[in-house]
Design an enzyme around this catalytic site. Sequence first.
Site, PDB file in Angstrom:
ATOM      1  N   GLU A 120       0.734  -1.226   0.001  1.00 25.08           N
ATOM      2  CA  GLU A 120       0.049   0.022  -0.032  1.00 25.08           C
ATOM      3  C   GLU A 120       0.658   1.295   0.099  1.00 25.08           C
ATOM      4  O   GLU A 120       0.771   2.096   0.820  1.00 25.08           O
ATOM      5  CB  GLU A 120      -0.978  -0.078   1.318  1.00 25.08           C
ATOM      6  CG  GLU A 120      -2.015  -1.246   1.076  1.00 25.08           C
ATOM      7  CD  GLU A 120      -3.051  -1.107   2.323  1.00 25.08           C
ATOM      8  OE1 GLU A 120      -4.060  -1.849   2.136  1.00 25.08           O
ATOM      9  OE2 GLU A 120      -2.706  -0.475   3.215  1.00 25.08           O
ATOM     10  N   GLU A 142      -5.153  -8.524   0.610  1.00 25.47           N
ATOM     11  CA  GLU A 142      -5.842  -8.250   1.814  1.00 25.47           C
ATOM     12  C   GLU A 142      -7.427  -8.115   1.621  1.00 25.47           C
ATOM     13  O   GLU A 142      -7.723  -7.208   0.622  1.00 25.47           O
ATOM     14  CB  GLU A 142      -5.317  -6.889   2.488  1.00 25.47           C
ATOM     15  CG  GLU A 142      -3.910  -7.011   3.058  1.00 25.47           C
ATOM     16  CD  GLU A 142      -3.676  -5.660   3.716  1.00 25.47           C
ATOM     17  OE1 GLU A 142      -4.213  -5.001   4.311  1.00 25.47           O
ATOM     18  OE2 GLU A 142      -2.109  -5.688   3.977  1.00 25.47           O
TER      19      GLU A 142
END
Length: 449
Positions: free
Chosen positions: A169, A352
Amino acid sequence: MSTAPMPEFPDGFRWGVSTSAHQIEGATTADGRGTSIWDTFARSPGRISDGSSGAVACDHYHRHAEDVALMAALGVGAYRFSIAWPRVRPDGSGATNAVGLDFYDRLVDDLLTAGIDPVATLYHWDLPQPLEDAGGWLHRDTAAHFAEYAERTAARLGDRVRLWITLNEPFIQMSLGYGMGVHAPGQMLLFDAFPVAHHQLLGHGLAVQALRAHTASPIAIANNYSPVRVLGDSDADRAAGTAYETLHNRLFTDPLLGRGYPDLPGLDPTVVRAGDLDTIAAPIDVLGVNYYNPTGVRAAEEGSPLPFDLVPLDGYPRTAFDWPVAPDGLHELLRWLRDTYGEALPPIEITEGGCAYDDEPDAHGQVADPDRIAYLDGHLRAVRAAIDDGVDVRGYFVWSLLDNWEWAEGFTKRFGLVHVDYATQRRTPKSSYTWLRDLIAGSAPGSAR
């Protein structure tokens, strides 16, 4: 939750669970580990909602065998963990801490013995503090140091890790860590944080080159994506939606897939040097997709420093994080990626996906979490629908195996399939753990095998 049978997933679909080093390992001063930006951030009063730190977390550093056994009993085929940069190179550069790498060596071997593929993420936000002191991701040298760290780690583990992920991320590291100041290192630079984006992506590209020298395993990056819902029908609202989509979803994907940087007001192109975009676009084998929720956007109020305002989305159930539960957003996102990038898009794995709820044991010591079961049921159906639409999705990793230290929220948010009593470190599988175990085993339709 749907009462219809879960549709079957393709043969070879990868089922996994995810964690990150700083959120579960603890042992932050053990065996030569250096200080990370999150160690420093947590010591600053008011930064962490409950005043806690990751110093102990889930004590995974000492209890990893117990956690591997939990994964084996769950039946997952893969475990996505992260390697703590300051555990491997305490100063961020310079000498390698062999004892720190020994821990990951043991973890990888134990996973393989249990029949679980090790999936290693090299960077999950725990930048060594000495590198931040020298400029952090605002400084180009950090990209080179990241590649050196990747090379030394892969030299030790490259023969056994089954999938490498360079960064986790990078949008969140840029926006919350350097743009808005709510994550470590706590800087508030707004669009002046663009060098953080570029240097992370440059570090990714350099790390891909370093990894290729030591492994034949596939290489990925894990990006956070959020489909944009424009609230309002004015030209200004639509422009705000485009600006946010460019910042969140395209800034870290267009250059990876050879398109260069998208146009976005406020980005400083002078940090990009000749050859950088070619380095960033080094071919990857998998695109990791982290998805939690869509984002509501409308035109910014007059005088706002940003070209958009973020607004809550109504009509959805909410998690304990107050995030909307929107499986339709995952389906929408996966189709958007396919339609936007076409043949340039590599196979996708959901690296995720998960939700926080206030899970606590009942009087009998059991932890029922029906909302998490409903969440997973809906999102897995969304993945299956995207596969039916022709999107090449090859796996789903649940965030997270364990309740853990949730960054600026400390211990106040529980994402785990397994409840952790932080005072005793007792692990208690929740009802969602049992549900997923049965799904994977094939005792419910939609087997992983």
